[in-house]
Design a protein around this motif. Structure first.
Motif, short mmCIF file in Angstrom:
data_model
loop_
_atom_site.label_atom_id
_atom_site.label_comp_id
_atom_site.label_asym_id
_atom_site.label_seq_id
_atom_site.Cartn_x
_atom_site.Cartn_y
_atom_site.Cartn_z
N ASP A 92 0.81 -1.21 0.00
CA ASP A 92 0.00 0.00 0.00
C ASP A 92 0.85 1.27 0.00
O ASP A 92 0.34 2.37 -0.16
CB ASP A 92 -0.96 0.01 1.19
N ARG A 93 2.17 1.11 0.17
CA ARG A 93 3.06 2.27 0.06
C ARG A 93 3.32 2.63 -1.40
O ARG A 93 3.86 3.71 -1.66
CB ARG A 93 4.38 1.97 0.77
N THR A 95 1.82 4.03 -4.04
CA THR A 95 0.60 4.81 -4.20
C THR A 95 0.12 4.83 -5.65
O THR A 95 0.91 5.02 -6.59
CB THR A 95 0.83 6.25 -3.73
N TRP A 97 -2.83 6.89 -7.75
CA TRP A 97 -3.87 7.92 -7.73
C TRP A 97 -4.97 7.58 -8.72
O TRP A 97 -4.71 7.13 -9.84
CB TRP A 97 -3.29 9.27 -8.13
N THR A 120 -14.38 5.85 -9.91
CA THR A 120 -13.95 6.24 -8.57
C THR A 120 -14.71 5.47 -7.50
O THR A 120 -14.14 5.12 -6.45
CB THR A 120 -14.16 7.75 -8.36
N THR A 124 -13.12 3.22 -4.60
CA THR A 124 -13.42 3.58 -3.21
C THR A 124 -13.82 2.34 -2.42
O THR A 124 -13.46 2.19 -1.24
CB THR A 124 -14.54 4.62 -3.15
N GLY A 135 -1.50 1.10 -2.99
CA GLY A 135 -2.07 2.25 -2.26
C GLY A 135 -3.07 3.00 -3.10
O GLY A 135 -2.85 4.16 -3.48
N TRP A 136 -4.22 2.35 -3.40
CA TRP A 136 -5.25 2.97 -4.23
C TRP A 136 -5.81 4.19 -3.52
O TRP A 136 -6.38 4.08 -2.44
CB TRP A 136 -6.36 1.96 -4.52
N THR A 137 -5.68 5.35 -4.13
CA THR A 137 -6.09 6.61 -3.49
C THR A 137 -6.85 7.48 -4.48
O THR A 137 -6.32 7.86 -5.52
CB THR A 137 -4.84 7.38 -3.00
N VAL A 138 -8.10 7.79 -4.15
CA VAL A 138 -8.90 8.68 -4.99
C VAL A 138 -8.55 10.12 -4.65
O VAL A 138 -8.65 10.55 -3.51
CB VAL A 138 -10.40 8.42 -4.79
N LYS A 139 -8.10 10.85 -5.67
CA LYS A 139 -7.71 12.25 -5.49
C LYS A 139 -8.65 13.15 -6.28
O LYS A 139 -8.98 12.87 -7.44
CB LYS A 139 -6.28 12.47 -6.00
N ALA A 160 3.81 9.59 -6.56
CA ALA A 160 3.05 8.35 -6.62
C ALA A 160 3.68 7.48 -7.70
O ALA A 160 4.43 7.97 -8.54
CB ALA A 160 1.57 8.61 -6.92
#
Length: 480
Positions: A92-93, A95, A97, A120, A124, A135-139, A160
């Motif tokens: 998860d490190r 990343t 986006w 998205t 989520t 590290g799935w991250t919604v920005k 990322a």
């Protein structure tokens, strides 16, 4: 009364007898020596009673040596195995986006978005398998001023590893394709996947790309189901079979690699080849020592000042690294790794954009020269401190600690390994990627760390030399 003078003949006879006696004595002595030598050369079996104490000592030293080597192997090699031990728990490190630009800027903001919100939402509520747990991250698009190029810049800046961009016209083009029968519609134009292989080709190919495929394919499939449902309820939809690709798969992904890792022959320049740079720098000490000893041995010349001897050793070693690093660098040039390409904008994908144009090879050589010196001088110090065979253990330690923290991503390694960022090889790899592939530059920091290693090694050099002389003198006293 005067004694008679002996005749000349009598003296000569006595001299001959005396000489003969001395000669016989010499022969007897030599025969006795040969007899003694013959007696001392008589061999016995290794289990002879007279060798009992020698055998016990040999057994004891053997056990101590093997157990010591075993403990060293377990301890040092564990550093190498350990750097990959926590990979899955720390994926998860890495990343990723997910940035939705769909229908958020003019002229596309008059369309109700479908693709962006769906994608998205999928990420989520994503529950990936352990091997896909990046590290799935919604920005929000506002974080990038609604500019996809800023997202690309973020990937180049290594903020990322990957960015999944839903284009601002994604839904608009999809609806137009269905309603107007646009046969040129390309589903892959809906989204972009931005990544940078040259940042770390092993991590990208081993962990990131497989996880992306495992995750994106189900997202596309799920959207196909959702889109088919929407079409079935939309009475105004025209003949969808005029543009079947707008129905299935409807959306796809364009893969954009900002800095591909190519050509394959570049692999040794940022990985395995650098191991040999360490080994060469270590063994050059053994080749140079006989040359240095010409000044130590007082044969035909007076003693040389100690400080000048030390200066000679340091300067001659650095000059040797200067030439040897050139030979090492020329191998990459000979196998046609590009060194004269122009740099390109960070957000533009390109093959081998060299950071320093036609001067890239010189910078590459200087990096290898400074790196080899930073790797070699500590080896010289440790060789003087430890002596043989223990200096060989240092080489093993030096190679493993440098390789473990340079050839694998420290983002997914335990926090324990973060010291590797200060190790010489990490800086060599990082700087080489910048020169060869045009990745994010920290070349100033890379050179600074390497020069620090050199400076510390030079400061410690006289003390290591003093310790070596003390150790050698102590060994001579024991022999005496």
């Amino acid at each position: 009364m005067t004694s008679p003078t002996p005749s000349t003949g009598g003296r000569e006879e006595r001299d001959r007898q005396l000489a003969g006696g001395i000669e016989n004595l010499k022969k007897d002595t030599e025969n006795g020596d040969r007899s003694s030598q013959t007696s001392s050369q008589e061999t016995v079996g290794i289990f002879h009673p007279d060798l009992k104490s020698t055998r016990m000592r040999a057994y004891r030293v053997w056990l101590i040596t093997i157990f010591g080597l075993g403990a060293f192997i377990v301890g040092i090699l564990s550093l190498y195995w350990g750097v990959l031990y926590t990979v899955y728990s720390r994926l998860d490190r890495l990343t990723v986006w997910i940035v939705d630009f769909d229908s958020q800027v003019a002229p596309y903001n008059i369309t109700s978005p479908i693709i962006g919100p769906f994608v998205t939402n999928e990420f989520t509520h994503l529950k990936p398998a352990q091997v896909d747990n990046l590290g799935w991250t919604v920005k929000p698009a506002a974080d990038f001023d609604h500019d996809p190029m800023r997202v690309r810049q973020g990937i180049y800046n290594e903020d990322a590893y990957v960015a999944i961009i839903i284009n601002s016209n994604a839904t608009t083009l999809l609806k137009a394709a269905v309603n107007d029968g646009n046969s040129s519609y390309d589903p892959t134009g809906a989204t972009q996947v931005i990544y940078n292989t040259a940042r770390d080709q092993t991590t990208v190919s081993t962990y990131i790309l497989p996880a992306l495929l495992d995750t994106l394919l189900p997202v596309v499939s799920n959207f196909g189901i959702e889109w088919a449902t929407i079409l079935s309820r939309n009475a105004s939809t025209q003949d969808v079979f005029r543009t079947p690709q707008a129905v299935n798969p409807a959306v796809g992904f364009s893969l954009i690699d900002l800095r591909p890792f190519t050509p394959p022959v570049a692999v040794p320049s940022v990985s395995i080849g650098l191991i040999y740079l360490i080994i060469i720098s270590f063994f050059s000490f053994s080749f140079l020592m006989p040359i240095h000893s010409l000044f130590f041995q007082l044969k035909g010349h007076p003693p040389v000042r100690i400080w000048q001897l030390l200066l000679w050793r340091i300067v001659s070693s650095i000059l040797a690294y200067f030439f040897l690093s050139l030979c090492y660098s020329l191998i990459s040039l000979a196998f046609q790794i590009p060194f004269s390409n122009n740099p390109v904008p960070h957000e533009t994908g390109a093959l081998n954009p060299n950071s320093y144009r036609k001067g890239s090879f010189v910078v590459y050589w200087m990096l290898n020269f400074v790196g080899m010196t930073a790797l070699g001088l500590p080896c010289e110090n440790m060789a003087m401190l430890l002596g043989m065979p223990y200096a060989s253990l240092w080489l093993i330690f030096w190679v493993i600690t440098n390789v473990a923290t340079s050839f694998y991503s420290l983002e997914v390694a335990s926090d324990f390994y973060q010291w590797g960022r200060a190790w010489p090889l990490f800086r060599l790899v990082n700087g080489s990627r910048t020169i060869l592939f045009g990745t994010k530059s920290s070349i100033g920091v890379d050179f600074a760390v390497l020069f620090t290693w050199i400076a510390v090694s030079i400061i410690l050099f006289p003390f290591a030399n003093i310790f070596m002389k003390w150790r050698m003198a102590a060994t001579e006293r024991k022999k005496g």
